[in-house]
Design an enzyme around this catalytic site. Sequence first.
Site, PDB file in Angstrom:
ATOM      1  N   HIS A 107       6.525   8.864  92.408  1.00 28.48           N
ATOM      2  CA  HIS A 107       7.215   9.611  91.229  1.00 28.48           C
ATOM      3  C   HIS A 107       8.768   9.917  91.439  1.00 28.48           C
ATOM      4  CE1 HIS A 107       8.354  12.118  87.963  1.00 28.48           C
ATOM      5  NE2 HIS A 107       7.464  13.138  88.332  1.00 28.48           N
ATOM      6  N   HIS A 111       9.147   0.385  83.652  1.00 28.67           N
ATOM      7  CA  HIS A 111       9.073   1.761  83.646  1.00 28.67           C
ATOM      8  C   HIS A 111       7.634   1.623  83.060  1.00 28.67           C
ATOM      9  CE1 HIS A 111       9.610   5.846  82.218  1.00 28.67           C
ATOM     10  NE2 HIS A 111      10.394   6.148  83.339  1.00 28.67           N
ATOM     11  N   ASP A 132      16.772   4.782  87.906  1.00 29.10           N
ATOM     12  CA  ASP A 132      16.575   4.841  89.239  1.00 29.10           C
ATOM     13  C   ASP A 132      17.432   3.416  90.132  1.00 29.10           C
ATOM     14  OD1 ASP A 132      15.060   6.976  89.604  1.00 29.10           O
ATOM     15  OD2 ASP A 132      13.408   5.632  88.831  1.00 29.10           O
TER      16      ASP A 132
END
Length: 423
Positions: A263, A302, A358
């Site tokens: 996560h 994602h 990210d």
Amino acid sequence: MSEESITLTDNRSGKSVTVPIEHGVFSSQGVRELDPGLFFYDPAFKSTASCSSSITDLDGVNGILRFRGYPIEQLAEKSTFLEVAYLLINGELPTPAQYEEWVHHVTYHTYIHENTADFIKGFRYDAHPMGMLVSVVAALSTFYPESKQIHDPQIRMIQAIRLIAKMPTMAAFAYRHSVGLPREYPVNHLTYTGNFLRMMWNVADPNYEPNPVLAKALDLLFILHADHEQNCSTTTMRTVGSAGADPFISVAAAASALYGPLHGGANEKVIRMLHEIGDVKNVAAYVDKVKKGELKLQGFGHRVYKNYDPRARIIKKTADDVFAVTGTNPLLEIALKLEEVALSDDYFIERKLYPNVDFYSGLIYEAMGFPMDMFTVLFAIGRTPGWLAHWLELVQDPEQKIYRPRQAYIGPDKRDYVPIDQR
């Protein structure tokens, strides 16, 4: 009856039931009408809506993210993290007077009790900052016993302010403990992120002022991470909160979920991957190995987005501002080349593997001097208003009860106990 509906038929009994579809969701109650003993089998809740929420609108197919209806692009360009926090918590953007009062309260709640600060000293010198943060947030529950009165609106709001205000302080204290530096206390004249940067990096300089470009960039990163619908940590927040737990315990639980590398550790994996690639000339070979299934392309794709992550577009522009101050990160050239190769390859295009938030956030954090152990901590600071918004929504939702999913039992049928000497 809703304009849209779905008809379910039990082929065992022939019984049918028509269930309305609202907001793209139909209720499991219709299935229960067919047979009260039936349940959905949905591993990892990939197709289950556990609540109704008015906080975040996430359209993964079209790459849309909105907080309380406001596009993330507009908030990133025009707002501040504390204003977005107010929006998430209260449902509306503040007036000038409301914003001034909100910022004042957050600023003057940044200190933590000295006993809490001393609690951090009890950790080993090499303790992970995120582990320390989780523990200290949970400990705050013992310092504010009134937080147990979760049905008092005023008390709920005070705890929300306390958590948003104190997260950067606890994070900075945890970091400085890990490197053997004395605590740097917050000051009231700096912005939220400016104060955090000062607590992180200042050493014996009473006039220390953080670089405004870096403070603004961090503020933007916090906005982009402020909420993301029913992700693992937010669902954990709601699960624990559904038991009547106070916000400190609930946030500690959410942060614990975020601590899991699947996560909150994604941007750290990106940095490790870029280090592994090592040079621009190695990008093509690395991509080939990814296509063969030998390696994984970190920072692409994602769980929800099947399009370009809107946060990635925003953060990519911010990287240029940061590197203008810190100097070019050698990993950036590798990252840009990796993105170029992947986005021009049918293998990734067909699989809708686009860069996510990210992919760039770790590069910016590293350029600003944050060690990788702090990446998830930074994520937690930014996500705290979102967690709290969901906790507040949960507490006030009359449809919500203590979370209690069911299971598909696949174990043995009844069997009789055999005495140990007869086995």
